[in-house]
Scaffold this motif. Sequence first.
Motif, short mmCIF file in Angstrom:
data_model
loop_
_atom_site.label_atom_id
_atom_site.label_comp_id
_atom_site.label_asym_id
_atom_site.label_seq_id
_atom_site.Cartn_x
_atom_site.Cartn_y
_atom_site.Cartn_z
N ILE A 124 -17.20 18.25 48.11
CA ILE A 124 -16.82 19.25 47.11
C ILE A 124 -15.40 19.72 47.38
O ILE A 124 -15.09 20.20 48.47
CB ILE A 124 -17.80 20.43 47.14
CG1 ILE A 124 -19.21 19.94 46.77
CG2 ILE A 124 -17.36 21.54 46.18
CD1 ILE A 124 -20.31 20.91 47.08
N LYS A 125 -14.53 19.59 46.39
CA LYS A 125 -13.13 19.99 46.54
C LYS A 125 -13.00 21.50 46.45
O LYS A 125 -13.58 22.14 45.57
CB LYS A 125 -12.29 19.33 45.45
CG LYS A 125 -10.80 19.66 45.53
CD LYS A 125 -9.97 18.78 44.61
CE LYS A 125 -10.20 19.08 43.16
NZ LYS A 125 -9.26 18.34 42.26
N VAL A 126 -12.23 22.06 47.37
CA VAL A 126 -12.03 23.51 47.41
C VAL A 126 -10.66 23.86 46.82
O VAL A 126 -9.63 23.36 47.27
CB VAL A 126 -12.15 24.04 48.85
CG1 VAL A 126 -11.85 25.54 48.89
CG2 VAL A 126 -13.54 23.77 49.40
N ILE A 127 -10.66 24.72 45.81
CA ILE A 127 -9.45 25.11 45.09
C ILE A 127 -9.30 26.63 45.19
O ILE A 127 -10.17 27.37 44.76
CB ILE A 127 -9.51 24.68 43.62
CG1 ILE A 127 -9.75 23.16 43.51
CG2 ILE A 127 -8.25 25.09 42.88
CD1 ILE A 127 -10.07 22.69 42.10
N SER A 128 -8.19 27.08 45.76
CA SER A 128 -7.97 28.51 45.97
C SER A 128 -7.00 29.09 44.95
O SER A 128 -6.00 28.45 44.60
CB SER A 128 -7.43 28.77 47.38
OG SER A 128 -8.45 28.59 48.34
N ALA A 129 -7.31 30.29 44.50
CA ALA A 129 -6.46 30.99 43.54
C ALA A 129 -5.47 31.88 44.28
O ALA A 129 -5.86 32.79 45.00
CB ALA A 129 -7.32 31.84 42.61
N THR A 130 -4.18 31.59 44.12
CA THR A 130 -3.15 32.39 44.79
C THR A 130 -1.85 32.30 44.02
O THR A 130 -1.55 31.27 43.39
CB THR A 130 -2.92 31.90 46.24
OG1 THR A 130 -1.82 32.62 46.81
CG2 THR A 130 -2.60 30.42 46.29
N GLU A 131 -1.09 33.38 44.06
CA GLU A 131 0.22 33.36 43.40
C GLU A 131 1.26 32.65 44.27
O GLU A 131 2.36 32.36 43.80
CB GLU A 131 0.67 34.79 43.10
CG GLU A 131 1.19 35.60 44.27
CD GLU A 131 0.08 36.14 45.17
OE1 GLU A 131 0.40 36.77 46.19
OE2 GLU A 131 -1.11 35.94 44.83
N LYS A 132 0.90 32.33 45.52
CA LYS A 132 1.84 31.71 46.45
C LYS A 132 1.84 30.19 46.30
O LYS A 132 1.61 29.45 47.26
CB LYS A 132 1.49 32.11 47.88
CG LYS A 132 1.53 33.61 48.12
CD LYS A 132 0.99 33.97 49.48
CE LYS A 132 0.96 35.48 49.68
NZ LYS A 132 0.38 35.88 50.98
N THR A 133 2.05 29.72 45.11
CA THR A 133 2.05 28.28 44.84
C THR A 133 2.81 28.03 43.54
O THR A 133 3.05 28.95 42.76
CB THR A 133 0.62 27.74 44.74
OG1 THR A 133 0.64 26.32 44.58
CG2 THR A 133 -0.12 28.36 43.56
N GLU A 134 3.18 26.77 43.32
CA GLU A 134 3.89 26.43 42.09
C GLU A 134 2.94 25.90 41.02
O GLU A 134 3.20 26.01 39.83
CB GLU A 134 4.96 25.37 42.40
CG GLU A 134 6.09 25.87 43.29
CD GLU A 134 6.80 27.08 42.69
OE1 GLU A 134 7.07 27.06 41.47
OE2 GLU A 134 7.07 28.04 43.44
N LYS A 135 1.81 25.33 41.43
CA LYS A 135 0.87 24.76 40.47
C LYS A 135 0.11 25.86 39.74
O LYS A 135 -0.25 26.88 40.32
CB LYS A 135 -0.13 23.85 41.18
CG LYS A 135 0.41 22.50 41.62
CD LYS A 135 -0.73 21.65 42.17
CE LYS A 135 -0.24 20.27 42.57
NZ LYS A 135 -1.35 19.44 43.10
N THR A 136 -0.16 25.61 38.46
CA THR A 136 -1.03 26.49 37.69
C THR A 136 -2.39 25.83 37.52
O THR A 136 -2.56 24.65 37.84
CB THR A 136 -0.45 26.80 36.30
OG1 THR A 136 -0.60 25.64 35.45
CG2 THR A 136 1.02 27.18 36.39
N ILE A 137 -3.34 26.57 37.01
CA ILE A 137 -4.69 26.01 36.81
C ILE A 137 -4.68 24.86 35.80
O ILE A 137 -5.63 24.07 35.75
CB ILE A 137 -5.70 27.08 36.35
CG1 ILE A 137 -5.26 27.72 35.03
CG2 ILE A 137 -5.90 28.13 37.41
CD1 ILE A 137 -6.33 28.62 34.42
N TYR A 138 -3.61 24.74 35.02
CA TYR A 138 -3.53 23.67 34.03
C TYR A 138 -2.95 22.39 34.61
O TYR A 138 -2.84 21.38 33.91
CB TYR A 138 -2.72 24.15 32.82
CG TYR A 138 -3.18 25.50 32.32
CD1 TYR A 138 -4.49 25.66 31.84
CD2 TYR A 138 -2.35 26.62 32.36
CE1 TYR A 138 -4.93 26.91 31.41
CE2 TYR A 138 -2.79 27.86 31.93
CZ TYR A 138 -4.09 28.00 31.47
OH TYR A 138 -4.54 29.23 31.05
N ASP A 139 -2.59 22.44 35.90
CA ASP A 139 -2.00 21.26 36.56
C ASP A 139 -3.00 20.51 37.43
O ASP A 139 -2.66 19.50 38.03
CB ASP A 139 -0.82 21.68 37.45
CG ASP A 139 0.32 22.30 36.65
OD1 ASP A 139 0.57 21.82 35.52
OD2 ASP A 139 0.95 23.26 37.15
#
Length: 247
Positions: free
Chosen positions: A172-187
């Motif tokens: 299961i891939k783990v995806i974290s929500a943070t503003e400290k990144t360049e990718k958005t949820i649409y990427d």
Amino acid sequence: MKNEDYQVFGIRAIIEAINAGKTLDKVFIQKGLKGDLIKEMETLVRKNGIGFSYVPVEKLNRLTKGNHQGVVASISPISFYEMEELVEKVLANDKKTPLFLLLDQLSDVRNFGAIIRTAECTGVDGIIIQKKGAAPVTADTIKTSAGAAFKVPIAKVDHLKDAVFYLQSSGIKVISATEKTEKTIYDVSFEGPCAIVMGAEDVGITPSILKASEETVKLPLLGEIGSLNVSVACGVFLYEVVRQRLK
């Protein structure tokens, strides 16, 4: 249904509740309280991994009108899963795209309830929280969740990072929500088995969990305010999962 319906107060009463196997979410202990009985209770609380905090007596007086003897505990109205049991149960159902939600350091009961409600509506298979520091499941949580807290399995773990590693070892891939990144949820793709990690608004996600995640993504914010309410942000994430999987 009131919060008082899910409380037990008094040192000996809490000791008996623990020994009887009741699920205590959190114990509030008056600062400076001393004595052999309180030491016995504190030992039991630690041994059973129950969250606790030391608070001024005014906090306890607000929690209950009874003779609390310096301690008040909240009893969970739901039963919690063991994390391994929950994951194995979901995977055993042959679901090709399981979806889990991990909540890191989220302590507000109403935000927790709102997130549970959205999780149920978006097909989340299970929510994982840490034993200490997480928002308890109270009457307010149940009310805000519109009863969804009785429908979505919730597991507690000592350390959320352990859950991250266990999920990853289960494919299961783990995806974290943070503003400290360049990718958005649409990427990124949510179409495969995945777990989304959401952090508290004030502190975000623990750095070690961010580092262990396969992906870190953010929501694009076009206004002047720098963040969304965590339950709103979580809803956007979960419905992006739904959108991608319905295509």
